[in-house]
Write an enzyme that holds these catalytic residues in place. Structure first.
Site, mmCIF file in Angstrom:
data_model
loop_
_atom_site.group_PDB
_atom_site.id
_atom_site.type_symbol
_atom_site.label_atom_id
_atom_site.label_comp_id
_atom_site.label_asym_id
_atom_site.label_seq_id
_atom_site.Cartn_x
_atom_site.Cartn_y
_atom_site.Cartn_z
ATOM 1 N N LEU A 179 0.828 -1.207 0.000
ATOM 2 C CA LEU A 179 0.000 0.000 0.000
ATOM 3 C C LEU A 179 0.860 1.253 0.000
ATOM 4 O O LEU A 179 1.833 1.358 0.749
ATOM 5 C CB LEU A 179 -0.921 -0.003 1.221
ATOM 6 C CG LEU A 179 -1.858 -1.215 1.362
ATOM 7 C CD1 LEU A 179 -2.795 -1.020 2.540
ATOM 8 C CD2 LEU A 179 -2.640 -1.461 0.071
ATOM 9 N N GLY A 219 1.432 -9.131 6.439
ATOM 10 C CA GLY A 219 1.879 -8.362 7.585
ATOM 11 C C GLY A 219 1.930 -6.893 7.229
ATOM 12 O O GLY A 219 2.166 -6.529 6.064
ATOM 13 N N GLY A 220 1.717 -6.005 8.214
ATOM 14 C CA GLY A 220 1.762 -4.572 7.946
ATOM 15 C C GLY A 220 0.771 -4.192 6.873
ATOM 16 O O GLY A 220 -0.418 -4.485 6.957
ATOM 17 N N ASP A 221 1.276 -3.527 5.810
ATOM 18 C CA ASP A 221 0.408 -3.116 4.701
ATOM 19 C C ASP A 221 0.709 -3.922 3.446
ATOM 20 O O ASP A 221 0.511 -3.439 2.331
ATOM 21 C CB ASP A 221 0.577 -1.618 4.424
ATOM 22 C CG ASP A 221 2.006 -1.262 4.035
ATOM 23 O OD1 ASP A 221 2.906 -2.120 4.192
ATOM 24 O OD2 ASP A 221 2.232 -0.123 3.570
ATOM 25 N N GLU A 222 1.172 -5.152 3.612
ATOM 26 C CA GLU A 222 1.512 -6.013 2.475
ATOM 27 C C GLU A 222 0.462 -7.115 2.310
ATOM 28 O O GLU A 222 0.164 -7.854 3.253
ATOM 29 C CB GLU A 222 2.898 -6.620 2.660
ATOM 30 C CG GLU A 222 4.012 -5.587 2.678
ATOM 31 C CD GLU A 222 5.374 -6.219 2.885
ATOM 32 O OE1 GLU A 222 5.428 -7.346 3.427
ATOM 33 O OE2 GLU A 222 6.381 -5.599 2.510
#
Length: 289
Positions: A179, A219-222
């Site tokens: 993102l 994970g995170g924005d992945e």
């Protein structure tokens, strides 16, 4: 040969039936049949087993509290009946044999009812345990925030898909998505706003792929999408479409809207031994843009 449901036949069957409750006369004890899955047992218990409680001196009891102690005669009777049930499971239905078993059950009603109740309670506890295990396994493989697969779940499903394609044929394409502009939303509006964006992105991805495709948050924005049986041109067009739909999504937040962009990288999964390398290639292709 099964004994007929005559008085002599019943006594003969009882004398020669193997003992189930424990070893007897040096012979190894046999296990009772799986009463919870038996098609015979429901038929036997379809009607009233004990029309007259005068058959036994054992007083009625509350089955929800404890299992009654059986006399040795009742234990032997129940063991013999279970042996007959095991015989019925392996042979065609015999109404006369079933009637004999029902008559035997009526001679020790409290003990038999307690055994049935105990079995039902154990089956229910086992069913609940299986449901709980399945629920925990599902949670372990899914991202609790977005509901899509997490890294653990995706790695497992990717390995399965690669093995399927290796054996039966097909094609797998990975689309790795990162993102754009996500960190500023977290910094300006807080992590709750960022969580709302992640849920919205997951919804966009799930809503625009086929049921056979997989969506995961690594994970995170992945995020990553596994596409089945698309050529290079179609896969590239799908990746571009997903980028555009993510960028067009608007997430309401405290009287305003927030939005992010997305960058995608693609690669083909070459086989079961290529899954980890394919993820790395798709990640690198995304950053190369």
């Amino acid at each position: 040969m099964r004994q007929a449901a005559t008085g002599a036949g019943r006594h003969s069957a009882r004398r020669h039936a193997p003992h189930i409750g424990g070893a007897r006369d040096g012979a190894a004890a046999a296990r009772p049949p799986d009463r919870g899955r038996s098609p015979i047992v429901p038929a036997l218990f379809a009607g009233p087993l004990v029309p007259d409680m005068g058959h036994t001196d054992v007083a009625p009891m509350d089955m929800g509290h404890r299992r009654p102690e059986m006399t040795p005669q009742e234990r032997q009777l129940v063991d013999d009946l279970f042996q007959r049930l095991a015989t019925l499971e392996r042979e065609p239905r015999d109404p006369e044999a079933e009637r004999a078993i029902r008559e035997g059950l009526s001679r020790a009603p409290n003990a038999v009812y307690a055994l049935v109740q105990t079995t039902l309670l154990q089956d229910e506890a086992l069913r609940q345990a299986h449901e709980r295990i399945a629920e925990l396994e599902a949670h372990a493989d899914h991202d609790p925030l977005t509901g899509v697969l997490n890294r653990r779940g995706f790695d497992r499903e990717l390995a399965r898909a690669a093995a399927h394609v290796d054996r039966y044929g097909g094609r797998l394409v990975l689309v790795y998505l990162d993102l754009d502009g996500f960190k500023p939303i977290n910094d300006r509006h807080g992590h709750a706003a960022g969580d709302a964006v992640l849920r919205a992105v997951a919804g966009v991805l799930r809503g625009h792929v086929r049921a056979s495709d997989l969506v995961a948050r690594l994970g995170g924005d992945e995020f990553v999408v596994l596409l089945w049986n698309l050529g290079d041109a179609d896969a590239a067009a799908k990746a571009a479409s997903l980028e555009a739909m993510i960028a067009a999504a608007r997430v309401p937040w405290e009287g305003a809207t927030v939005a992010v962009g997305a960058s995608a990288g693609l690669t083909v999964v070459a086989g079961p031994t290529d899954t980890a390398a394919a993820l790395a290639r798709a990640d690198a292709a995304m950053y190369a843009r």
